[in-house]
Write a protein that holds these residues in place. Structure first.
Motif, PDB file in Angstrom:
ATOM      1  N   SER A   1      -2.545   5.926  -2.928  1.00  0.00           N
ATOM      2  CA  SER A   1      -3.742   6.288  -2.473  1.00  0.00           C
ATOM      3  C   SER A   1      -4.280   7.681  -2.953  1.00  0.00           C
ATOM      4  O   SER A   1      -5.407   7.820  -3.495  1.00  0.00           O
TER       5      SER A   1
ATOM      6  N   GLN B   1      -8.877   4.012   6.481  1.00  0.00           N
ATOM      7  CA  GLN B   1      -8.146   3.721   7.741  1.00  0.00           C
ATOM      8  C   GLN B   1      -6.920   2.898   7.251  1.00  0.00           C
ATOM      9  O   GLN B   1      -6.005   2.815   7.989  1.00  0.00           O
ATOM     10  N   GLU B   2      -6.798   2.139   5.977  1.00  0.00           N
ATOM     11  CA  GLU B   2      -5.706   1.511   5.679  1.00  0.00           C
ATOM     12  C   GLU B   2      -4.579   2.187   5.180  1.00  0.00           C
ATOM     13  O   GLU B   2      -4.328   3.254   4.674  1.00  0.00           O
ATOM     14  N   ARG B   3      -3.115   1.641   5.736  1.00  0.00           N
ATOM     15  CA  ARG B   3      -2.172   2.406   5.344  1.00  0.00           C
ATOM     16  C   ARG B   3      -1.731   1.946   3.758  1.00  0.00           C
ATOM     17  O   ARG B   3      -1.777   0.657   3.848  1.00  0.00           O
ATOM     18  N   ASP B   4      -0.978   2.740   3.210  1.00  0.00           N
ATOM     19  CA  ASP B   4      -0.478   2.363   2.012  1.00  0.00           C
ATOM     20  C   ASP B   4       0.853   1.143   2.098  1.00  0.00           C
ATOM     21  O   ASP B   4       1.399   1.560   3.062  1.00  0.00           O
TER      22      ASP B   4
ATOM     23  N   ASN C   1       1.120   9.473  -2.893  1.00  0.00           N
ATOM     24  CA  ASN C   1       1.241   8.135  -3.004  1.00  0.00           C
ATOM     25  C   ASN C   1       0.122   7.508  -3.684  1.00  0.00           C
ATOM     26  O   ASN C   1      -0.397   8.003  -4.475  1.00  0.00           O
TER      27      ASN C   1
ATOM     28  N   ASN D   1      -0.786  -5.956  10.160  1.00  0.00           N
ATOM     29  CA  ASN D   1      -0.946  -5.947   8.668  1.00  0.00           C
ATOM     30  C   ASN D   1      -1.584  -7.180   8.439  1.00  0.00           C
ATOM     31  O   ASN D   1      -1.351  -8.281   8.298  1.00  0.00           O
TER      32      ASN D   1
ATOM     33  N   LYS E   1       7.248   9.154   4.507  1.00  0.00           N
ATOM     34  CA  LYS E   1       6.341  10.257   4.502  1.00  0.00           C
ATOM     35  C   LYS E   1       6.785  11.754   4.217  1.00  0.00           C
ATOM     36  O   LYS E   1       7.729  12.029   5.038  1.00  0.00           O
TER      37      LYS E   1
ATOM     38  N   ARG F   1      -3.289   0.507  -1.021  1.00  0.00           N
ATOM     39  CA  ARG F   1      -4.222  -0.351  -0.134  1.00  0.00           C
ATOM     40  C   ARG F   1      -4.724  -1.372  -0.893  1.00  0.00           C
ATOM     41  O   ARG F   1      -4.642  -1.686  -2.236  1.00  0.00           O
TER      42      ARG F   1
ATOM     43  N   TRP G   1       4.933   1.484   8.550  1.00  0.00           N
ATOM     44  CA  TRP G   1       3.510   1.156   8.078  1.00  0.00           C
ATOM     45  C   TRP G   1       3.313  -0.001   8.705  1.00  0.00           C
ATOM     46  O   TRP G   1       1.967  -0.470   9.146  1.00  0.00           O
TER      47      TRP G   1
ATOM     48  N   ASP H   1       8.146   6.011   7.680  1.00  0.00           N
ATOM     49  CA  ASP H   1       6.829   5.559   7.371  1.00  0.00           C
ATOM     50  C   ASP H   1       7.027   4.090   8.018  1.00  0.00           C
ATOM     51  O   ASP H   1       6.955   3.063   7.532  1.00  0.00           O
TER      52      ASP H   1
ATOM     53  N   ASP I   1       2.829  -0.487  11.813  1.00  0.00           N
ATOM     54  CA  ASP I   1       2.844  -0.188  13.184  1.00  0.00           C
ATOM     55  C   ASP I   1       2.021  -1.206  14.262  1.00  0.00           C
ATOM     56  O   ASP I   1       1.483  -2.285  13.720  1.00  0.00           O
TER      57      ASP I   1
END
Ligand code: GLG
Length: 824
Positions: free
Chosen positions: A638, A109-112, A636, A173, A151, A77, A167, A165, A169
């Motif tokens: 995080s 809320q943040e995706r790695d 991962n 970003n 994932k 993140r 990410w 994954d 989405d």
């Protein structure tokens, strides 16, 4: 433009403005995700100011720059990291609170950004953090995969399931800047023709084939305690033809978009293998796409500085992170000879002064080899160039020593059927410096992997740079309570960029007050992890137990199998103890985490075994909660930030000589976690720094491994008696019943019929003894606290700042840019 203000009112205004104008949300209807995004955009605006100033400063000064080419960047993140680096975390906390939100919730809320497999990719991210912090003119180059590392789910039977994954989405970003204007064409396939250039010389020319486009996305990498901000430029593949109208008019919609889809597929997915080569055509294309775009960009920038080609090595250093970007060597040679018209020798002189190569493994299954026919098909001109590089190299070797065997051994082309290009050898021949990543590993690189090259080039070309990790993410950010205690004790946060300062903690190691504070923080971190485990896995663990952690990719050489076999041994022993005897037992929570490559059968069986054992142990009330086993899915970056600070002991138990360095070992020790480890990789240097009394080390030494394997091959494996009992309990169906037992047959066979290649049996007794010592030592809280403090105190050497400086001084020959002065 006036710089952004960092008072609460301005920040709140910025967040609201992004909610409305960037996200098109009604300010009265905001959820956590939207506020996270608006917050992220407002932080990005602030970073952008530093980014622009840094690039401007570098541009003005025009120093020698370094480009770090890596197929993987495991960044994790960005928001929390950026808030710390910009020194605005507290005021942001207040600002979002006023808006009705909790900053810590927003961070979740943040995706790695998980564009890497494990250590190699995370190392690249730590080095970019250090380079930015130290104001080095260094950029990373990588690929913008649409799907990062998969994932991992664990199903109810305990098996690993992989999910994509995606990410990037629909939420977008905020941590990248698309560069619509930075695009290059990349060619594949085709044929080689001879052409006469303007000077009337005959040159080879790569003609025909397919072309795709590479488009740049820039990811800002904030530095700590500097206005400097680094950059990772990631390439995404795009089609050159946007839409095939002819097919569309024929009613063939599918075909009309097919080309676009095909081109975009190129960078769609990260190959999920760690330390293992899978020679797929698409992967080779990714590698070439990556180096072609990066070199075009580097050359474009170089040409703007109006220097002559001969100056290229004085302006540009390129570090190859493993062999994955090695095609950059023949690619630069091709550009210089075929396109720029230099003669071969002048070009080769430039090439070999630009590149340097980091080797990350000696495992044979991980060394990249590409089949010659495949390479000829995809990159016909490069294949010719590789042949020529090899020919000229072998001619030189032959002059020194005409031994046929030697020539065969050092040839870049392996004479197998089909022939293979040995990428590691190409990297060695095309680089001025080759480095390993820890002392033992660099020794093995010299004495085994590249032994013949050492006798040809001499030993100076092969150096060691022991890996390092960034203390910003791995202590300052992940362990706020420990950070505050250290800062208070050392009188300021100078240590965050001068990690050797941690030595100053040594004098408090015996101080009972300090020990109490220290251990209290550890307990708090364990409580945090225990609540995560309860909330996500519904397993209750007691934070006062000894937390024993092994989190890393699942691999036979890393021996998670030995760990779980040891857990079974412990479980069986507990069952035999009387109530009285149990009073003396140190309660343990054994925590595992890590992904297996999707096609790695044995590793997947180990995951299944761990989960099956966990099922039984965690539901057995008769052992009074003295043992718990937890598998944390989808390990991962995080999750590591929560797990690492909570460890009492972590395991780094690879068969000696197999783990090049390891970097999670450094993260745990930095956070006051003791380690149980083999005499392997960076464990050895950690021991030397923190003192051998502060680390639990065991096992066969690297130089004895070959002998034992040899013995086993001829005399079979003599299974350790304790291990025998454990294996029998698995075979008898104690874990999951008789049907499940048969599932583990092939896994058990890797110890017996397979010859126990990783020496689990040979090391088992010493492993159990070391575990006993851990239990005993943990009973003496003061002694443990002292060790824990001395662990952290001794970790200065393992900062990525030290490692990056070593690269800059010994390999890249670059100097920091004075951002502040240059910017005015
Ligand atoms: C490799 C090695 C690790 C090493 C890392 C970074 O296996 O031992 O620490 O690179 O150099 N594939 C990896 O993770």
């Amino acid at each position: 433009m006036a710089p952004k203000k960092n008072d609460k009112a301005s920040i709140k205004k910025d967040i609201v403005q992004h909610s409305v104008e960037t996200l098109c949300r009604n300010p009265y209807n905001l959820d956590k995700l939207a506020v996270y995004q608006a917050t992220a955009y407002s932080v990005r605006d602030r970073l952008l100011e530093d980014w622009n100033m840094t690039q401007e400063a570098i541009h003005k000064e025009n120093p020698k720059r370094c480009y770090y080419l890596s197929m993987e960047f495991l960044i994790g993140r960005a928001l929390d990291n950026a808030l710390h680096c910009l020194e605005v975390k507290d005021v942001y906390k207040e600002s979002v609170k006023d808006l009705g939100f909790n900053l810590e919730d927003l961070l979740q809320q943040e995706r790695d950004a998980a564009l890497g497999n494990g250590g190699l990719g995370r190392l690249a991210a730590c080095y970019m953090d250090a380079a930015a912090t130290l104001d080095y003119p260094t950029w990373g180059y990588g690929l913008r995969y649409q799907y990062g590392i998969f994932k991992q789910l664990i199903n109810s039977d305990g098996y690993q399931i992989e999910m994509p994954d995606y990410w990037l989405d629909s939420n977008g970003n905020p941590w990248e800047f698309p560069r619509n204007d930075v695009r290059y064409e990349v060619q594949f396939y085709g044929y080689v023709a001879t052409k006469v250039n303007e000077k009337g010389e005959s040159r080879m020319s790569w003609e025909g084939g397919d072309r795709v486009q590479a488009m740049a996305y820039d990811v800002p990498i904030p530095g700590f305690d500097t206005k400097g901000c680094g950059n990772i430029r990631l390439w995404a593949s795009k089609s050159l033809k946007t839409f095939d109208f002819a097919s569309f008019n024929d009613g063939d919609y599918d075909r009309s978009v097919a080309d676009q889809k095909n081109a975009e597929n190129l960078t769609s997915v990260l190959y999920p293998n760690d330390n293992h080569l899978v020679g797929k055509e698409l992967r080779l294309k990714q590698e070439y796409f990556f180096v072609s775009a990066s070199l075009q960009d580097i050359i474009h920038r170089f040409k703007r500085s109006n220097c002559a080609w001969k100056d290229f090595p004085d302006k540009v250093a390129v570090q190859l992170n493993d062999t994955h970007p090695t095609l950059a060597i023949p690619e630069l040679q091709r550009i210089l000879v075929d396109i720029e018209g230099l003669d071969w020798d002048a070009a080769w002189d430039i090439v070999t002064r630009v590149f340097a190569f980091t080797n990350h493994t000696v495992l044979p299954e991980a060394l990249e080899c590409w089949s010659v026919p495949m390479m000829e098909h995809i990159l016909p001109r490069h294949m010719q160039i590789v042949y020529d590089i090899n020919l000229f190299f072998l001619q030189k070797v032959e002059k020194m020593n005409s031994d046929r065997g030697l020539l065969n051994r050092v040839s870049i082309i392996e004479e197998s059927n089909p022939q293979q290009v040995r990428m590691a050898y190409l990297a060695v021949v095309g680089s001025h410096t080759v480095n390993g990543v820890a002392a033992l590993h660099s020794d093995l690189v010299k004495t085994e992997l590249f032994k013949d090259f050492v006798s040809y080039y001499g030993p100076e070309k092969f150096i060691n740079i022991t890996n390092g990790i960034t203390p910003r993410r791995w202590l300052y950010q992940a362990n706020p309570d420990l950070r505050d205690l250290i800062t208070e004790t050392l009188g300021g946060n100078h240590w965050v960029t001068h990690l050797d300062d941690l030595k100053g903690l040594t004098k408090y190691a015996d101080d009972a007050d300090f020990q109490a504070k220290w251990m209290n923080i550890k307990l708090k971190n364990k409580v945090r992890l225990a609540s995560w485990i309860k909330a996500n896995l519904d397993i209750t663990v007691d934070p006062r137990s000894l937390f024993d952690i092994q989190v890393k990719r699942i691999h036979e050489y890393k021996r998670q199998f030995m760990n779980i076999l040891g857990v079974i041994y412990r479980y069986k022993n507990l069952q035999l103890l009387s109530a009285e005897e149990r009073k003396d037992v140190t309660p343990r929570v054994v925590i595992f985490g890590g992904k297996s490559a999707p096609g790695y059968y044995v590793a997947k069986m180990v995951i299944k075994l761990i989960n099956t054992v966990a099922q039984v142990v965690n539901n057995d009330d008769s052992i009074d909660g003295l043992l718990k086993v937890v598998y944390i899915p989808d390990y991962n970056v995080s999750l590591a930030e929560i797990i690492v600070p909570a460890s009492d002991i972590s395991q780094h138990i690879s068969t000696a000589g197999t783990e090049a360095a390891g970097t999670s070992n450094m993260k745990f020790v930095l956070n006051g976690g003791l380690i149980l480890g083999t005499v392997d990789g960076a464990n050895i240097e950690i021991r030397d720094e923190i003192g051998e009394e502060n680390i639990f080390m065991f096992g066969t030494l690297a130089d004895k491994v070959a002998d034992i394997r040899h013995q086993q091959k001829y005399h079979g494996v003599e299974i350790d008696p304790n291990l025998q009992v454990v294996l029998q309990s698995i075979q008898s169906g104690e874990f999951g019943g008789p049907e499940t037992a048969s599932v583990f047959g092939p896994l058990i066979n890797t110890l017996t019929y397979g010859g126990d290649y990783y020496l689990i049996s040979a090391d088992f007794e010493k492993y159990l003894d070391a575990q006993d010592k851990v239990d005993e030592t943990y009973k003496d809280t003061a002694a443990w606290a002292k060790k824990s403090i001395l662990c952290t105190a001794g970790m200065g050497f393992f900062s990525s700042d030290r490692a990056t400086r070593e690269y800059a001084d010994k390999i890249w020959n670059i100097k920091p840019v004075n951002i502040k002065e240059a910017a005015v």
